[in-house]
Write an enzyme that holds these catalytic residues in place. Structure first.
Site, short mmCIF file in Angstrom:
data_model
loop_
_atom_site.label_atom_id
_atom_site.label_comp_id
_atom_site.label_asym_id
_atom_site.label_seq_id
_atom_site.Cartn_x
_atom_site.Cartn_y
_atom_site.Cartn_z
N ARG A 68 1.20 -1.45 0.30
CA ARG A 68 0.14 -0.02 0.24
C ARG A 68 0.73 1.11 0.02
O ARG A 68 0.27 2.38 0.40
CB ARG A 68 -1.04 -0.24 1.01
CG ARG A 68 -1.83 -1.06 1.31
CD ARG A 68 -2.90 -0.65 1.98
NE ARG A 68 -3.80 -2.33 2.49
CZ ARG A 68 -3.95 -3.20 3.30
NH1 ARG A 68 -2.57 -2.79 4.16
NH2 ARG A 68 -4.67 -3.76 3.48
N LYS A 122 0.84 11.03 -11.17
CA LYS A 122 0.17 10.34 -12.38
C LYS A 122 0.90 8.79 -12.07
O LYS A 122 1.52 9.48 -12.92
CB LYS A 122 -0.91 10.93 -13.21
CG LYS A 122 -1.98 11.71 -12.38
CD LYS A 122 -2.36 12.54 -14.34
CE LYS A 122 -3.69 12.98 -13.88
NZ LYS A 122 -4.20 13.31 -15.44
N GLU A 177 4.08 18.69 -24.60
CA GLU A 177 3.63 18.99 -23.79
C GLU A 177 4.36 21.27 -23.43
O GLU A 177 3.69 21.68 -22.62
CB GLU A 177 4.18 18.98 -22.02
CG GLU A 177 3.89 16.63 -22.74
CD GLU A 177 2.49 16.90 -22.00
OE1 GLU A 177 1.52 18.19 -21.83
OE2 GLU A 177 1.95 16.04 -22.85
N LYS A 209 3.14 23.75 -13.42
CA LYS A 209 2.15 21.90 -13.09
C LYS A 209 1.90 22.39 -11.47
O LYS A 209 1.21 21.92 -11.01
CB LYS A 209 2.56 21.07 -13.88
CG LYS A 209 2.06 19.58 -14.08
CD LYS A 209 2.94 18.56 -14.76
CE LYS A 209 1.47 17.24 -14.40
NZ LYS A 209 2.40 16.28 -15.57
N GLU A 247 -8.20 15.69 -9.97
CA GLU A 247 -8.01 15.71 -11.06
C GLU A 247 -9.65 16.09 -10.48
O GLU A 247 -10.52 15.09 -11.53
CB GLU A 247 -8.45 15.28 -12.47
CG GLU A 247 -8.56 15.83 -13.80
CD GLU A 247 -7.78 14.88 -14.87
OE1 GLU A 247 -6.34 14.60 -14.11
OE2 GLU A 247 -8.29 14.48 -15.62
N ARG A 282 -7.11 20.52 -12.54
CA ARG A 282 -6.77 19.33 -13.03
C ARG A 282 -6.43 19.38 -14.62
O ARG A 282 -5.08 18.32 -15.71
CB ARG A 282 -5.61 18.57 -12.63
CG ARG A 282 -4.94 17.97 -12.45
CD ARG A 282 -4.21 16.83 -11.95
NE ARG A 282 -2.55 16.72 -12.15
CZ ARG A 282 -2.57 15.84 -11.07
NH1 ARG A 282 -2.22 15.22 -10.40
NH2 ARG A 282 -0.59 15.47 -11.48
N ASN A 293 -4.84 18.22 -19.41
CA ASN A 293 -5.23 17.48 -20.84
C ASN A 293 -5.28 18.33 -21.96
O ASN A 293 -5.77 17.94 -22.89
CB ASN A 293 -6.35 16.70 -20.25
CG ASN A 293 -5.82 16.12 -18.65
OD1 ASN A 293 -4.63 15.15 -19.09
ND2 ASN A 293 -6.64 15.54 -18.13
N HIS A 295 -5.22 16.15 -25.40
CA HIS A 295 -4.74 14.89 -25.27
C HIS A 295 -6.13 13.71 -25.64
O HIS A 295 -6.35 13.04 -25.66
CB HIS A 295 -5.07 14.39 -23.53
CG HIS A 295 -3.43 14.73 -22.94
ND1 HIS A 295 -2.48 16.64 -23.40
CD2 HIS A 295 -2.19 14.37 -22.51
CE1 HIS A 295 -1.96 16.32 -22.97
NE2 HIS A 295 -1.13 15.25 -22.43
N HIS A 317 -4.74 11.28 -27.70
CA HIS A 317 -4.98 9.59 -27.24
C HIS A 317 -5.89 8.93 -28.04
O HIS A 317 -5.53 7.93 -27.99
CB HIS A 317 -5.52 9.99 -25.53
CG HIS A 317 -4.44 10.05 -24.45
ND1 HIS A 317 -5.61 9.76 -23.43
CD2 HIS A 317 -3.30 10.31 -24.67
CE1 HIS A 317 -4.19 10.34 -22.04
NE2 HIS A 317 -2.63 10.48 -23.05
N HIS A 327 3.74 9.33 -27.56
CA HIS A 327 2.57 10.73 -26.54
C HIS A 327 3.08 11.80 -26.89
O HIS A 327 1.78 12.61 -27.61
CB HIS A 327 3.06 10.01 -24.94
CG HIS A 327 2.19 10.67 -24.48
ND1 HIS A 327 0.71 10.57 -24.64
CD2 HIS A 327 2.52 11.61 -23.54
CE1 HIS A 327 0.03 11.80 -23.49
NE2 HIS A 327 0.96 12.65 -23.51
#
Lengths: 347, 347
Positions: A114, A136, A178, A217, A227, A232, A236, A239, A243, A254
């Protein structure tokens, strides 16, 4: 550039060290600690002697390189290695590599017992400006990008420019994706890019921009770590379409798909009157600094199917797009799937 | 017992509703929401009509029952179903079952799109008093209990006594294990148990104790959500030896092994002078209310191997034990593996 320190006041705080000397700072930070360095075969081939020199006591585990290996199988290879090494909750996982290594080793660190301690040492421009910062982590699964993952902050991120020297041109372009995205969200960064178009392949200048992007950021992530408030989501931009293209074609990286996604979505922003034609053209001109050749969208129907799986969406038949609005401003547009498909057909 | 509301002021807050009517409250809470109910084949066999009546719009997915299925394979069955159902981040995962279902569905909810909304409806006494509250989720992997998991708070937990009526006697005993453990950590609960030995199989009384135990656990979890300050460790009393036994034998249930673990560890507490002989005997007497037949430890060497994998340990050759000290008090003891092995041999 002098080393810069950027702190993220997230639930579990995170500190980014950025600039020449960051790798030495990482070595100092991990000295005498129980650590497993997770890297990939590319980085290992290039940097094994340097890693051994800086982290003489750490174990090193290299996973197969490439986005296509960002999957369940590799995630469990890492977890197996952690178990074999008898890592404990107080041990460190050190993700040393690009975004793929960072995402997977980060997720393994989040899940093992965990949560073990996590340090990111990003080696690509993309990972330095984006994926290593903000917590992330994820793997791709069943054809959906990043659909299994966790928010898990690294306690330290060390961004050292020394790794950028060996990056192929394409990887630099990927990071530029980015950086330009951040320039569309933040006016000061956008102006800096527009005024220095000629320096976009100068590593010193990119390192300076990287620190700016990380600071931006960090500010966004602090306010909306998981998010959930919506803020946040702005990260994206480009994206959704990017994506979908990535899943559909998957030949480019990417960052390249983000560039192409922003380019295509700039037309939607214009048509939907989110931004003026003039501003949309400025946006495309900025994108062309990094990516001069934009392909058309290959298969609109399939593309919509992938876009509908995007995590930003809230309903099952709408697509969420983060679009440029004006200098340093953006807007979210919720578009019915059929309408989005029509746009993709035309683009 | 009137329905009780217990709030956990965790980073992501959680609310427990406990008492008759909790299932109806769950139905009300989820009305009109997009939800996937994850349950197991046992619960589904007993309660399918009730579930269909209370949650007419929800999809139901039943995984194979039993701790031996708390593994990677079942976790990914749940994730596959979530993808097939096109769940989004705003959808609900409802874990309706015992601790195994709660742990796995909770982990799937934590991982899917980096976190969907989660509701727990525990159906066993053990899950009601312990595992559904506090946000621990996990699967077993490579022979290590709960080694892959996450801290992920359910936004609501609904504990309805109606499910307890169909529980086999053994499952009640299993819940008693955690209740008695709580009684050793909290003086008021301990006294209540000691004064009501004859009522330990009366469901009404158990429901009352369950609410006390949840309130105690909520208080601990609020102060140390991710088991980092050390306080939350106290909840693992009996678990080090209990888990080792569970991995070694695996025939009984978790709660029974916790009872046996606490019994065996009470001798260590006595020998190490953590507690008086008199108090150790009181502890064993309390345990015997639920578990009169305590086996000896079958294989000390193997047992130590498993105990060393425990998440509470910090070094690689020490074992951490949470031991009873006095009424409502406990102490952590770090024991070298060889010494712990000697104790296990003798017990």
């Amino acid at each position: 550039m002098k080393m810069q320190t950027i702190r993220l006041h997230t639930k579990s705080p995170s500190t980014v060290l950025c600039g020449a000397g960051a790798l030495d700072a990482a070595a100092e930070y991990l000295k005498g600690k129980d650590a497993l360095i997770v890297t990939d075969t590319n980085v290992d081939r290039l940097y094994a002697p340097l890693i051994a020199e800086k982290f003489p006591a750490a174990q090193v585990f290299a996973v197969p390189a490439g986005e296509r290996n960002k999957n369940k199988k590799t995630l469990f290879l890492i977890l197996d290695e952690m178990l074999r090494s008898h890592l404990h909750r107080s041990s460190f996982v050190v993700a040393l590599g690009g975004g793929v290594v960072g995402d997977m080793a980060g997720l393994a660190a989040a899940l093992y017992m965990r949560g073990t301690r996590l340090v990111q040492i990003p080696t690509t421009l993309l990972a330095q400006v984006d994926s290593s910062v903000g917590g992330k982590t994820a793997i791709d699964y069943n054809g959906v990008k990043n659909v299994i993952g966790a928010f898990y902050q690294p306690e330290r991120v060390f961004c050292d420019p020394l790794f950028l020297k060996t990056l192929p041109r394409r990887e630099i372009k990927c990071g530029l994706g980015e950086i330009i995205k951040t320039g569309l969200l933040d006016a000061a960064i956008g102006d800096k890019i527009a005024q220095n178009r000629g320096r976009m392949h100068d590593l010193g200048f990119l390192q300076e921009l990287a620190a700016d992007c990380i600071r931006f950021k960090a500010h966004v992530v602090e306010q909306d770590e998981t998010e959930s408030s919506g803020l946040r989501k702005c990260l994206n931009m480009g994206h959704t379409t990017g994506h979908a293209l990535e899943l559909l074609c998957g030949r480019r990286s990417h960052g390249e798909y983000v560039l192409i996604g922003m380019w295509l979505e700039s037309y939607i922003a214009e048509e939907e009157e989110i931004c003026s034609r003039e501003y949309a053209e400025q946006v495309r001109s900025l994108i062309s600094v990094a990516e001069p050749k934009i392909p058309s969208f290959p298969n609109a129907r399939e593309g919509v199917k992938y876009a509908l799986l995007d995590k930003k969406n809230e309903g099952k038949s709408n697509v969420s797009l983060i679009l440029p609005k004006a200098r340093g401003e953006y807007a979210e547009l919720i578009l019915p799937a059929e309408k989005y498909e029509k746009y993709l057909e035309r683009l």
